[in-house]
Design an enzyme around this catalytic site. Structure first.
Site, PDB file in Angstrom:
ATOM      1  N   ASP A   1       4.313 -12.226  19.550  1.00 22.53           N
ATOM      2  CA  ASP A   1       3.255 -12.055  20.552  1.00 22.53           C
ATOM      3  C   ASP A   1       3.113 -10.618  21.026  1.00 22.53           C
ATOM      4  O   ASP A   1       2.735 -10.369  22.178  1.00 22.53           O
ATOM      5  CB  ASP A   1       3.496 -12.993  21.760  1.00 22.53           C
ATOM      6  CG  ASP A   1       3.561 -14.441  21.339  1.00 22.53           C
ATOM      7  OD1 ASP A   1       2.890 -14.801  20.357  1.00 22.53           O
ATOM      8  OD2 ASP A   1       4.292 -15.215  21.980  1.00 22.53           O
TER       9      ASP A   1
ATOM     10  N   LYS B   1      -0.175  -8.423  17.613  1.00 27.26           N
ATOM     11  CA  LYS B   1      -0.443  -8.107  16.190  1.00 27.26           C
ATOM     12  C   LYS B   1      -1.888  -8.400  15.807  1.00 27.26           C
ATOM     13  O   LYS B   1      -2.531  -7.621  15.110  1.00 27.26           O
ATOM     14  CB  LYS B   1       0.492  -8.936  15.287  1.00 27.26           C
ATOM     15  CG  LYS B   1       1.969  -8.677  15.525  1.00 27.26           C
ATOM     16  CD  LYS B   1       2.837  -9.619  14.725  1.00 27.26           C
ATOM     17  CE  LYS B   1       2.820 -11.050  15.192  1.00 27.26           C
ATOM     18  NZ  LYS B   1       3.436 -11.311  16.505  1.00 27.26           N
TER      19      LYS B   1
ATOM     20  N   GLY C   1       0.200 -17.503  16.812  1.00 21.95           N
ATOM     21  CA  GLY C   1      -1.055 -17.535  17.566  1.00 21.95           C
ATOM     22  C   GLY C   1      -1.473 -16.102  17.768  1.00 21.95           C
ATOM     23  O   GLY C   1      -0.831 -15.377  18.524  1.00 21.95           O
ATOM     24  N   HIS C   2      -2.500 -15.663  17.055  1.00 18.73           N
ATOM     25  CA  HIS C   2      -2.933 -14.264  17.109  1.00 18.73           C
ATOM     26  C   HIS C   2      -4.294 -14.191  17.812  1.00 18.73           C
ATOM     27  O   HIS C   2      -5.283 -14.719  17.312  1.00 18.73           O
ATOM     28  CB  HIS C   2      -3.005 -13.675  15.686  1.00 18.73           C
ATOM     29  CG  HIS C   2      -1.664 -13.632  15.015  1.00 18.73           C
ATOM     30  ND1 HIS C   2      -1.476 -13.222  13.721  1.00 18.73           N
ATOM     31  CD2 HIS C   2      -0.423 -13.942  15.472  1.00 18.73           C
ATOM     32  CE1 HIS C   2      -0.185 -13.300  13.412  1.00 18.73           C
ATOM     33  NE2 HIS C   2       0.470 -13.735  14.462  1.00 18.73           N
TER      34      HIS C   2
ATOM     35  N   GLN D   1       5.129 -13.853  13.968  1.00 18.62           N
ATOM     36  CA  GLN D   1       6.384 -13.815  14.729  1.00 18.62           C
ATOM     37  C   GLN D   1       6.827 -12.350  14.898  1.00 18.62           C
ATOM     38  O   GLN D   1       5.980 -11.487  14.964  1.00 18.62           O
ATOM     39  CB  GLN D   1       7.480 -14.658  14.060  1.00 18.62           C
ATOM     40  CG  GLN D   1       7.225 -16.161  14.117  1.00 18.62           C
ATOM     41  CD  GLN D   1       6.218 -16.665  13.085  1.00 18.62           C
ATOM     42  OE1 GLN D   1       6.356 -16.417  11.912  1.00 18.62           O
ATOM     43  NE2 GLN D   1       5.205 -17.376  13.528  1.00 18.62           N
TER      44      GLN D   1
HETATM   45  P1  GDP Z   1       0.272 -11.803  18.491  1.00 19.14           P
HETATM   46  O1  GDP Z   1       0.865 -13.143  18.255  1.00 19.14           O
HETATM   47  O2  GDP Z   1       1.230 -10.705  18.220  1.00 19.14           O
HETATM   48  O3  GDP Z   1      -1.047 -11.595  17.781  1.00 19.14           O
HETATM   49  O4  GDP Z   1      -0.049 -11.736  20.059  1.00 19.14           O
HETATM   50  P2  GDP Z   1      -0.698 -12.895  20.964  1.00 19.14           P
HETATM   51  O5  GDP Z   1      -2.146 -12.962  20.691  1.00 19.14           O
HETATM   52  O6  GDP Z   1       0.083 -14.155  20.878  1.00 19.14           O
HETATM   53  O7  GDP Z   1      -0.385 -12.340  22.417  1.00 19.14           O
HETATM   54  C1  GDP Z   1      -0.818 -11.102  22.826  1.00 19.14           C
HETATM   55  C2  GDP Z   1      -1.668 -11.286  24.098  1.00 19.14           C
HETATM   56  O8  GDP Z   1      -1.864 -10.036  24.713  1.00 19.14           O
HETATM   57  C3  GDP Z   1      -3.061 -11.810  23.814  1.00 19.14           C
HETATM   58  O9  GDP Z   1      -3.472 -12.588  24.897  1.00 19.14           O
HETATM   59  C4  GDP Z   1      -3.906 -10.540  23.721  1.00 19.14           C
HETATM   60  O10 GDP Z   1      -5.268 -10.770  24.040  1.00 19.14           O
HETATM   61  C5  GDP Z   1      -3.242  -9.693  24.753  1.00 19.14           C
HETATM   62  N1  GDP Z   1      -3.272  -8.246  24.506  1.00 19.14           N
HETATM   63  C6  GDP Z   1      -3.086  -7.571  23.340  1.00 19.14           C
HETATM   64  N2  GDP Z   1      -3.057  -6.240  23.574  1.00 19.14           N
HETATM   65  C7  GDP Z   1      -3.220  -6.088  24.912  1.00 19.14           C
HETATM   66  C8  GDP Z   1      -3.233  -4.954  25.790  1.00 19.14           C
HETATM   67  O11 GDP Z   1      -3.074  -3.810  25.382  1.00 19.14           O
HETATM   68  N3  GDP Z   1      -3.393  -5.194  27.126  1.00 19.14           N
HETATM   69  C9  GDP Z   1      -3.554  -6.466  27.625  1.00 19.14           C
HETATM   70  N4  GDP Z   1      -3.711  -6.609  28.927  1.00 19.14           N
HETATM   71  N5  GDP Z   1      -3.536  -7.542  26.838  1.00 19.14           N
HETATM   72  C10 GDP Z   1      -3.361  -7.348  25.497  1.00 19.14           C
HETATM   73  P1  IMO Z   2       3.255 -15.019  16.724  1.00 16.12           P
HETATM   74  O1  IMO Z   2       2.856 -14.789  15.294  1.00 16.12           O
HETATM   75  C1  IMO Z   2       6.310 -16.093  19.623  1.00 16.12           C
HETATM   76  C2  IMO Z   2       9.327 -18.979  18.329  1.00 16.12           C
HETATM   77  C3  IMO Z   2       9.333 -20.336  18.989  1.00 16.12           C
HETATM   78  C4  IMO Z   2      10.797 -20.703  18.877  1.00 16.12           C
HETATM   79  C5  IMO Z   2      11.203 -20.123  17.533  1.00 16.12           C
HETATM   80  C6  IMO Z   2      11.157 -21.121  16.378  1.00 16.12           C
HETATM   81  O2  IMO Z   2       2.150 -15.512  17.585  1.00 16.12           O
HETATM   82  O3  IMO Z   2       3.937 -13.817  17.277  1.00 16.12           O
HETATM   83  P2  IMO Z   2       9.272 -22.382  15.034  1.00 16.12           P
HETATM   84  O4  IMO Z   2       8.033 -23.106  15.497  1.00 16.12           O
HETATM   85  O5  IMO Z   2       8.974 -21.230  14.154  1.00 16.12           O
HETATM   86  O6  IMO Z   2      10.296 -23.316  14.486  1.00 16.12           O
HETATM   87  O7  IMO Z   2       9.915 -21.798  16.386  1.00 16.12           O
HETATM   88  O8  IMO Z   2      10.268 -19.073  17.270  1.00 16.12           O
HETATM   89  N1  IMO Z   2       8.030 -18.589  17.727  1.00 16.12           N
HETATM   90  C7  IMO Z   2       7.222 -17.667  18.242  1.00 16.12           C
HETATM   91  N2  IMO Z   2       7.304 -16.965  19.393  1.00 16.12           N
HETATM   92  N3  IMO Z   2       5.292 -15.871  18.767  1.00 16.12           N
HETATM   93  C8  IMO Z   2       5.203 -16.543  17.610  1.00 16.12           C
HETATM   94  O9  IMO Z   2       4.289 -16.245  16.662  1.00 16.12           O
HETATM   95  C9  IMO Z   2       6.179 -17.521  17.318  1.00 16.12           C
HETATM   96  N4  IMO Z   2       6.380 -18.388  16.289  1.00 16.12           N
HETATM   97  C10 IMO Z   2       7.523 -19.013  16.546  1.00 16.12           C
HETATM   98  O10 IMO Z   2       8.899 -20.277  20.318  1.00 16.12           O
HETATM   99  O11 IMO Z   2      11.528 -20.021  19.858  1.00 16.12           O
HETATM  100 MG    MG Z   3       1.203 -14.937  19.263  1.00 14.21          MG
END
Ligand code: GDP
Ligand code: IMO
Ligand code: MG
Length: 420
Positions: free
Chosen positions: A12, A15, A39-40, A221
């Protein structure tokens, strides 16, 4: 030529946003591991969308998006994602490709994931319960079914054989749920999957590389969730690191050039497991609320803490990170004082290394204190105009990690990215 974008923490890191931003410089965007546990989040025309398996280049209509062999694919989730991107006007039938070697997540994999977590008590991994672990177990155990197998006339009978095996496992767990509804939607989604472009991913991508096309490999991840180098057993079941790009797409290591590591300006983790810089106080709560730190896939609150340079340096080492993008810098805007973890103390001994079995240790993080910038940076669009305190923060990271922070993300919006 292949560049990589991957997470350096526990996922998270942002990416999705960064891949979407850089996609314009590439011809192919390819996912190499993970599955619907990811979840991106992207903002397209100011509207939010969360991608789970479709690569984050899908909103660039001239780009090829490939789901690589290293991914474990949930067809039901994929169908929903395809509908969601179609609502944005994306013609996924044209630019989404799937490797025939990609393993399928079966309904029983999800059931086993759930049954296994339920059986664990306090040792729970905190899995997203998407069936990731069991699907990878069937891959390495040489039992799994792959996307290319869908064309095999024995597919259904092979599924039934595997289901019987899984049923025995589920019986051992005393798992009671009826999964027939899951199976119904699964078989429906398989018919949908057959209408998509299934290719021999390794020739597909290597032919394009030979023709001079540029590939961006998108990680899911983060490095600290890697099955080998993460905080085992509190990890996911795939190779989230640069090494995973080679096996997850069929690309030779010499083809990889830039490795762009993504880190938040602080640190989060969702699910169980060690997290040395975690803050169980008002500052942690502040980061969670201001950063809206709730899981993109499961909605669970994310644990929050200070940035951890010991873990980031480890991530630089195992991935060969060549440049860093720091996201969510704006979330630190309101803090008067910032802490940066620069060492761990374990049993009274200071170290700069990530230890084996981190979860069995009492790790006391050592901190460097830095001034906050106390200023709204969300509309700043040049590094020169960033507060001096932020420059001090960035310089501290650069000196410690010996890898430059090249971009700072100062908001979730598509263009909120400042070149350093
Ligand atoms: P990913 O899994 O690495 O793609 O990241 P996620 O989408 O799960 O979580 C990142 C969260 O941070 C999302 O809600 C994005 O919209 C938000 N986000 C990303 N970059 C920024 C930033 O620079 N500032 C803020 N406030 N939110 C951001
Ligand atoms: P993105 O791509 C954050 C965590 C889960 C759990 C562990 C194992 O959005 O960054 P799994 O479902 O893979 O068996 O879970 O890894 N986890 C993540 N945490 N971002 C993710 O993906 C994750 N995918 C798995 O919360 O601790
Ligand atoms: Mg994510």
């Amino acid at each position: 030529m292949v560049d990589v974008i991957l997470g350096m923490q526990w996922g998270d890191e942002g990416k999705g946003k960064i891949v979407d931003f850089f996609a314009k410089n590439y011809d192919i965007i390819a996912r190499f591991q993970g599955g619907p546990n990811a979840g991106h989040t992207l903002y397209v025309n100011d509207k939010k969308i969360v991608l789970h398996q479709i690569p984050s280049g899908i909103f660039h209509e001239d780009k090829i998006n490939l789901i690589g062999n290293g991914v474990v694919l949930d067809a039901v989730t994929l169908k929903k994602e395809c509908d969601a991107v179609a609502a944005f006007g994306v013609d996924y039938k044209k630019n989404l490709f799937i490797s025939e070697r990609t393993h399928l997540i079966l309904p029983t994999h999800r059931a086993i994931d759930k049954a296994s977590e339920l059986s664990k008590g306090v040792e729970k991994i905190g899995s997203t319960l998407k069936g990731i672990g069991p699907a990878y177990m069937d891959k390495t155990g040489r039992n799994g079914l792959r996307v290319g197998d869908l064309l095999d006339k024995n597919f259904t009978s092979n599924y039934i054989k595997l289901r019987l095996k899984h049923q025995r496992l589920l019986d051992n767990f005393n798992f009671q749920e009826d999964i027939s509804a899951w199976e119904e939607e699964f078989f429906e989604a398989l018919e949908f999957l057959k209408t998509l472009k299934v290719v021999n991913g390794e020739y597909f991508i290597n032919d394009k590389i030979s023709a001079g096309k540029k590939v961006l490999a998108e990680g899911a991840q983060g490095s600290m969730l890697d099955v080998d180098f993460g905080t085992f057993p509190f990890v996911t079941s795939s190779s989230t690191i640069t090494g995973g790009v080679c096996s997850g797409l069929g690309i030779a290591p010499q083809k990889i050039k830039e490795v762009i590591g993504i880190t938040k300006a602080y640190c989060t983790r969702v699910g169980s497991g060690p997290f040395p810089t975690e803050l169980n106080d008002a500052t942690g709560e502040y980061l969670r609320n201001t950063g809206n730190e709730f899981g993109s896939t499961t909605g669970r609150p994310r644990r929050c803490g200070w940035i951890d340079l010991v873990a980031l340096q480890f991530a630089c080492m195992i991935n060969g990170v060549t440049q860093i993008v720091m996201t969510k810098a704006d979330i630190l805007d309101g803090l008067a004082e910032l802490k940066v973890c620069n060492s761990y103390k374990i049993n009274g001994v200071e170290t700069n290394q990530v230890p084996f079995q981190m979860h069995k240790m009492n790790i006391e993080p050592g901190y460097k204190l830095l001034d906050g910038w106390n200023k709204d940076i969300t509309t700043v669009n040049s590094y020169a105009d960033m507060p001096t305190q932020m420059k001090t923060y960035i310089n501290y990271l650069n000196n410690y990690l010996k890898v430059p922070v090249n971009y700072i993300s100062n908001g979730p919006g598509r263009e909120q990215l400042v070149k350093v």
